[in-house]
Write an enzyme that holds these catalytic residues in place. Structure first.
Site, mmCIF file in Angstrom:
data_model
loop_
_atom_site.group_PDB
_atom_site.id
_atom_site.type_symbol
_atom_site.label_atom_id
_atom_site.label_comp_id
_atom_site.label_asym_id
_atom_site.label_seq_id
_atom_site.Cartn_x
_atom_site.Cartn_y
_atom_site.Cartn_z
ATOM 1 N N GLU A 94 11.511 28.226 -29.495
ATOM 2 C CA GLU A 94 11.441 26.815 -29.835
ATOM 3 C C GLU A 94 10.775 26.038 -28.698
ATOM 4 O O GLU A 94 11.075 26.241 -27.524
ATOM 5 C CB GLU A 94 12.865 26.305 -30.065
ATOM 6 C CG GLU A 94 13.014 24.819 -30.267
ATOM 7 C CD GLU A 94 14.472 24.388 -30.263
ATOM 8 O OE1 GLU A 94 14.732 23.216 -30.569
ATOM 9 O OE2 GLU A 94 15.357 25.224 -29.956
ATOM 10 N N ASP A 197 20.884 32.199 -13.357
ATOM 11 C CA ASP A 197 19.773 31.818 -12.474
ATOM 12 C C ASP A 197 19.615 30.298 -12.525
ATOM 13 O O ASP A 197 18.522 29.764 -12.731
ATOM 14 C CB ASP A 197 18.484 32.510 -12.930
ATOM 15 C CG ASP A 197 17.364 32.432 -11.890
ATOM 16 O OD1 ASP A 197 17.633 32.047 -10.738
ATOM 17 O OD2 ASP A 197 16.208 32.751 -12.244
#
Length: 293
Positions: A94, A197
């Site tokens: 997306e 992360d």
């Protein structure tokens, strides 16, 4: 040369509608993959490319995005498909146009991340390995958090640093730290779904000002590891931390464990980017060892 026709066909086959292959446009910002905007109107996608041999990296990223999206907490780009086209591998997801944080965006991010961290399971790790940056990240499940962090995070990076030639001192300090882990990780966290992360470059805000996170290195672990990385390079702000602690207060011992969790990322930067991080890694190891003397 990228075969955009093949990628456009894969998008259609995955239910993403008709995409004009000629609409690809390079997007800056990444250092590991090449990124592109592809399509128009309701059929607009974000595409990342790498060599054909990095398909497993993209497949793991897609699985991580799905796992975070399935919590229904903080927004992430939904993956559509992965595959290879000629000499390249790709992930299509997306496209979320980014804007600025709304007045309450940072606080919303803190609340929503805490809600995502409530997603749990019985063990630490994940069902598949993935990557942290471009480094392999092993996620073999373990029942015990100290074992997982020592074996699959710090131990793995220290072994890699040794193979990369970063010296006996780092290895000696690292071995002493691994022995001391039970004293440093002096609490019993539940396995939380982590981004893995979460530095400032992996948090954005959509055009309505709501938070979006992306580029995960997902696994189940101590939620403090995610929070620690938000502090490593900065950029999250006081409203973020106040909202997180309002939703799920951190244990006071987090302040002493923060460097232990961030050491993993500094060792990874050492292994990825070179000796400029060696002094920081050794300094963090020395500081952590001083806590258990």
């Amino acid at each position: 040369m990228t075969d955009w026709s093949a990628i456009a066909a894969a998008i259609g086959n995955a239910g993403g509608g008709r995409v004009d292959p000629s609409t690809s446009r390079a997007v800056g910002g990444g250092c590991i993959n090449r990124a592109y905007h592809l399509g128009s109107g309701p059929h607009t996608y974000f595409v990342k490319l790498n060599g054909w041999d990095r398909l497993a990296m993209f497949e793991a990223e897609a699985a991580g995005l799905e796992a975070m999206a399935d919590t229904g907490t903080i927004r992430v780009p939904r993956p559509l498909c992965t595959g290879t086209a000629g000499a390249q591998s790709y992930i299509v997801m997306e496209y979320i146009a980014l804007g600025r944080s709304g007045a309450h965006g940072a606080g919303e991010a803190g609340h929503q991340l805490a809600a995502m961290h409530l997603a749990s399971r019985a063990d630490f790790g994940w069902d598949r390995d993935n990557t942290i940056g471009s480094t392999h990240q092993p996620n073999h499940p373990e029942q015990d958090w100290v074992t997982f962090w020592g074996r699959h995070r710090l131990g793995f990076q220290l072994d890699l640093a040794t193979r990369n030639g970063y010296g006996r001192r780092l290895r000696d300090q690292g071995e002493r730290l691994l022995v001391a882990l039970p004293a440093l990780i002096d609490h019993a966290p539940v396995p939380s779904l982590l981004h893995g992360d979460l530095w400032g470059g992996n948090l954005g805000f959509d055009e309505a000002g709501h938070p979006v996170i992306f580029d995960p290195a997902l696994y189940y672990g101590d939620r403090e590891a995610d929070i620690a990385m938000t502090e490593l390079f900065g950029g999250f702000g006081g409203d973020f931390y106040a909202a997180y602690n309002e939703a799920w207060p951190l244990d006071p011992g987090y302040r002493t464990r923060k460097d232990l969790y961030n050491l993993y990322h500094i060792l990874n930067h050492l292994n990825l980017f070179g000796s400029g991080y060696l002094g920081q890694a050794e300094g963090m190891l020395q500081g952590l060892l001083a806590q258990v003397r």
